[in-house]
Design a protein around this motif. Structure first.
Motif, PDB file in Angstrom:
ATOM      1  N   ASP A 150       5.026   6.567   0.604  1.00 42.32           N
ATOM      2  CA  ASP A 150       5.937   5.135   1.223  1.00 42.32           C
ATOM      3  C   ASP A 150       5.055   3.728   0.483  1.00 42.32           C
ATOM      4  N   ASP A 151       5.554   2.537   0.608  1.00 45.72           N
ATOM      5  CA  ASP A 151       5.526   1.927  -0.035  1.00 45.72           C
ATOM      6  C   ASP A 151       5.166   0.816   1.289  1.00 45.72           C
ATOM      7  N   ILE A 152       3.787   0.565   1.890  1.00 52.19           N
ATOM      8  CA  ILE A 152       3.524  -0.269   3.224  1.00 52.19           C
ATOM      9  C   ILE A 152       3.135  -1.727   3.184  1.00 52.19           C
ATOM     10  N   THR A 153       4.132  -2.459   4.159  1.00 53.09           N
ATOM     11  CA  THR A 153       3.394  -4.088   3.607  1.00 53.09           C
ATOM     12  C   THR A 153       2.338  -3.890   4.650  1.00 53.09           C
ATOM     13  N   ILE A 154       1.152  -4.536   4.282  1.00 56.99           N
ATOM     14  CA  ILE A 154      -0.292  -4.067   4.868  1.00 56.99           C
ATOM     15  C   ILE A 154      -0.283  -6.066   5.353  1.00 56.99           C
ATOM     16  N   TYR A 155      -0.777  -5.979   6.951  1.00 56.43           N
ATOM     17  CA  TYR A 155      -0.800  -7.253   6.888  1.00 56.43           C
ATOM     18  C   TYR A 155      -2.152  -8.019   6.173  1.00 56.43           C
ATOM     19  N   GLY A 156      -2.869  -7.590   6.412  1.00 57.96           N
ATOM     20  CA  GLY A 156      -4.142  -8.003   4.964  1.00 57.96           C
ATOM     21  C   GLY A 156      -5.327  -9.219   6.077  1.00 57.96           C
ATOM     22  N   LYS A 157      -5.082  -9.373   7.060  1.00 61.18           N
ATOM     23  CA  LYS A 157      -5.975 -10.550   7.916  1.00 61.18           C
ATOM     24  C   LYS A 157      -6.523 -10.493   9.275  1.00 61.18           C
ATOM     25  N   GLY A 158      -7.617 -10.835   9.280  1.00 63.44           N
ATOM     26  CA  GLY A 158      -8.620 -10.438  10.546  1.00 63.44           C
ATOM     27  C   GLY A 158      -8.531  -9.178  11.507  1.00 63.44           C
ATOM     28  N   ILE A 159      -8.554  -8.798  12.455  1.00 65.28           N
ATOM     29  CA  ILE A 159      -8.722  -7.538  13.150  1.00 65.28           C
ATOM     30  C   ILE A 159      -8.264  -6.637  12.994  1.00 65.28           C
ATOM     31  N   TYR A 160      -6.697  -6.853  12.617  1.00 66.35           N
ATOM     32  CA  TYR A 160      -5.774  -5.808  12.706  1.00 66.35           C
ATOM     33  C   TYR A 160      -5.545  -5.810  11.439  1.00 66.35           C
ATOM     34  N   GLN A 161      -6.082  -5.693  10.010  1.00 62.72           N
ATOM     35  CA  GLN A 161      -5.797  -6.346   8.838  1.00 62.72           C
ATOM     36  C   GLN A 161      -5.687  -5.094   8.152  1.00 62.72           C
ATOM     37  N   HIS A 162      -5.985  -4.355   8.566  1.00 67.48           N
ATOM     38  CA  HIS A 162      -5.720  -3.005   7.866  1.00 67.48           C
ATOM     39  C   HIS A 162      -4.716  -2.200   8.375  1.00 67.48           C
ATOM     40  N   MET A 163      -4.048  -2.641   9.577  1.00 66.02           N
ATOM     41  CA  MET A 163      -2.204  -2.264  10.418  1.00 66.02           C
ATOM     42  C   MET A 163      -1.373  -2.857   9.412  1.00 66.02           C
ATOM     43  N   SER A 164      -0.549  -2.389   9.075  1.00 68.29           N
ATOM     44  CA  SER A 164       0.790  -2.559   9.413  1.00 68.29           C
ATOM     45  C   SER A 164       1.755  -4.057   9.308  1.00 68.29           C
ATOM     46  N   ALA A 165       1.339  -4.751   8.353  1.00 73.77           N
ATOM     47  CA  ALA A 165       2.626  -5.756   9.145  1.00 73.77           C
ATOM     48  C   ALA A 165       3.175  -6.238   9.963  1.00 73.77           C
ATOM     49  N   ASP A 166       3.922  -5.425  10.774  1.00 75.24           N
ATOM     50  CA  ASP A 166       5.145  -5.418  11.291  1.00 75.24           C
ATOM     51  C   ASP A 166       4.233  -4.975  12.759  1.00 75.24           C
TER      52      ASP A 166
ATOM     53  N   TYR B  92       0.980  -1.482  -0.209  1.00 71.64           N
ATOM     54  CA  TYR B  92      -0.288  -0.369  -0.013  1.00 71.64           C
ATOM     55  C   TYR B  92       1.275   1.488  -0.311  1.00 71.64           C
ATOM     56  N   THR B  93       0.430   2.175  -1.210  1.00 69.46           N
ATOM     57  CA  THR B  93       1.296   3.399  -1.071  1.00 69.46           C
ATOM     58  C   THR B  93       0.638   4.822  -0.325  1.00 69.46           C
ATOM     59  N   SER B  94       1.223   5.424   1.029  1.00 66.42           N
ATOM     60  CA  SER B  94       0.692   5.688   1.746  1.00 66.42           C
ATOM     61  C   SER B  94       0.170   7.506   1.512  1.00 66.42           C
ATOM     62  N   ILE B  95      -0.117   8.581   2.020  1.00 67.44           N
ATOM     63  CA  ILE B  95      -0.356   9.594   1.333  1.00 67.44           C
ATOM     64  C   ILE B  95       1.145   9.960   0.823  1.00 67.44           C
TER      65      ILE B  95
ATOM     66  N   LEU C 272      -6.296   2.431  25.780  1.00 68.91           N
ATOM     67  CA  LEU C 272      -5.927   4.082  25.566  1.00 68.91           C
ATOM     68  C   LEU C 272      -5.164   3.214  23.823  1.00 68.91           C
ATOM     69  N   PHE C 273      -4.046   2.664  23.933  1.00 68.70           N
ATOM     70  CA  PHE C 273      -3.101   2.650  22.881  1.00 68.70           C
ATOM     71  C   PHE C 273      -3.917   2.284  21.783  1.00 68.70           C
ATOM     72  N   TYR C 274      -4.127   1.001  22.364  1.00 72.73           N
ATOM     73  CA  TYR C 274      -6.313   0.599  21.197  1.00 72.73           C
ATOM     74  C   TYR C 274      -7.210   1.167  20.690  1.00 72.73           C
ATOM     75  N   THR C 275      -7.502   2.035  21.174  1.00 72.82           N
ATOM     76  CA  THR C 275      -7.753   2.849  21.164  1.00 72.82           C
ATOM     77  C   THR C 275      -7.787   4.123  19.821  1.00 72.82           C
ATOM     78  N   ALA C 276      -6.646   4.868  20.351  1.00 72.40           N
ATOM     79  CA  ALA C 276      -6.177   5.390  19.551  1.00 72.40           C
ATOM     80  C   ALA C 276      -4.826   5.422  18.456  1.00 72.40           C
ATOM     81  N   MET C 277      -4.772   3.982  18.490  1.00 67.66           N
ATOM     82  CA  MET C 277      -3.614   3.391  17.132  1.00 67.66           C
ATOM     83  C   MET C 277      -3.817   2.717  16.275  1.00 67.66           C
ATOM     84  N   GLY C 278      -4.696   1.739  16.701  1.00 73.17           N
ATOM     85  CA  GLY C 278      -5.301   0.709  16.019  1.00 73.17           C
ATOM     86  C   GLY C 278      -5.991   1.297  15.211  1.00 73.17           C
TER      87      GLY C 278
END
Length: 298
Positions: free
Chosen positions: A43-59, A37-40, A109-115
């Motif tokens: 930058d080329d980012i590898t997206i995880y693509g699975k499960g509840i965290y699928q839209h987050m970067s893989a790492d 995925y190319t960010s705004i 707090l982190f899950y709400t703000a960062m996830g």
């Protein structure tokens, strides 16, 4: 001990909701899998693509899963043990419960703000709310007039305070080394930003958690009774948090990420935090306090 019934109810709700959120985070795997995925910021980012965290970067997604394991198998058991001891009017239980609730408060707090937004968003919000009030009620149950009498080893707490200050300064230096160079060379955005809107972890650490640790540690070094209390609670919180970070590093290593030198640093900090926490709790006055001894004195 004041508020124990309300705290018990809140802890049970936190246990159920966090257990559910952790299990979903660990077991969900629907989705196409990793993709680029190319960010705004181009930058080329590898997206995880699975499960509840699928839209987050893989790492970052695998770090969320790693923390879910720690929450499920370390955080929740400690939460229940602390709650049981708190209900039995144990000061050690009150300290353990306070530190563990701080872990849940900071985690969600982190899950709400960062996830990245997902179907568990309201669950994270509710956990943040419940953890905040449970922590505040547990913490407010300490009798200000008796705090100085709880801790038997002032020298140990001074050493623990020095550790908190040095560890916090080290983490602050690490985060600033990520943030400042791009500001100086004009690129502004560090690579760690990926496709997220801001550096949530670094922001909350530098603006909130690290200052709390530094002030707590400094007060303990000065033999302030509140410093002893804050340092003990923070070390219990830090022990669980460092266990989560160690788990994240192991998951990252298993996915092929370079984890040198943090693979040695984080477990060391975790072990030191656990050792200090255990030693301090061992030296806390083991007596139960009655409802009357929790009446504030001036």
């Amino acid at each position: 001990m004041k508020n124990n019934r309300i705290v018990t109810i809140l802890v049970l709700l936190i246990t159920i909701l966090s257990g559910y959120a952790a299990v979903v985070g660990i077991t969900s795997d629907d989705g196409p899998g990793e993709y680029e995925y190319t960010s705004i910021r181009s930058d080329d980012i590898t997206i995880y693509g699975k499960g509840i965290y699928q839209h987050m970067s893989a790492d970052v997604a695998i770090q969320g899963i790693a923390q879910d394991y720690v929450t499920l198998f370390i955080g929740i058991p400690l939460l229940l043990i602390g709650s049981f001891l708190f209900a039995k009017k144990s000061i050690k239980g009150q300290l353990l419960l306070s530190g563990t609730l701080m872990y849940f408060l900071v985690t969600y707090l982190f899950y709400t703000a960062m996830g990245m937004y997902n179907s568990l968003f309201l669950c994270y919000v509710l956990l943040l709310c419940l953890s905040f009030f449970a922590f505040m009620l547990t913490f407010s149950s300490f009798d200000p007039g008796n705090i100085g009498k709880l801790f038997r080893s002032q020298r140990l707490l001074q050493y623990a305070g020095i550790f908190l200050v040095l560890n916090s300064l080290m983490v602050a230096s690490l985060w600033l080394s990520i943030i400042i160079p791009p500001l100086l060379d004009g690129s502004v955005y560090p690579g760690q930003l990926q496709h997220y809107t801001t550096l949530v972890v670094q922001g909350f650490d530098l603006g909130l958690l690290l200052p709390i640790a530094i002030v707590s540690g400094a007060l303990a070094v000065k033999r302030n009774s509140y410093g002893y209390l804050f340092t003990t609670i923070y070390l219990i919180f830090l022990s669980i948090l460092m266990a989560a970070l160690t788990s994240k590093i192991i998951f990252m290593a298993s996915s092929g990420e370079n984890v040198i030198p943090v693979i040695f640093i984080m477990p060391a900090i975790c072990l030191i935090s656990v050792a200090f926490s255990a030693a301090i709790l061992k030296r806390v006055d083991p007596g139960s306090l009655s409802e009357e001894t929790h009446t504030c004195t001036h």
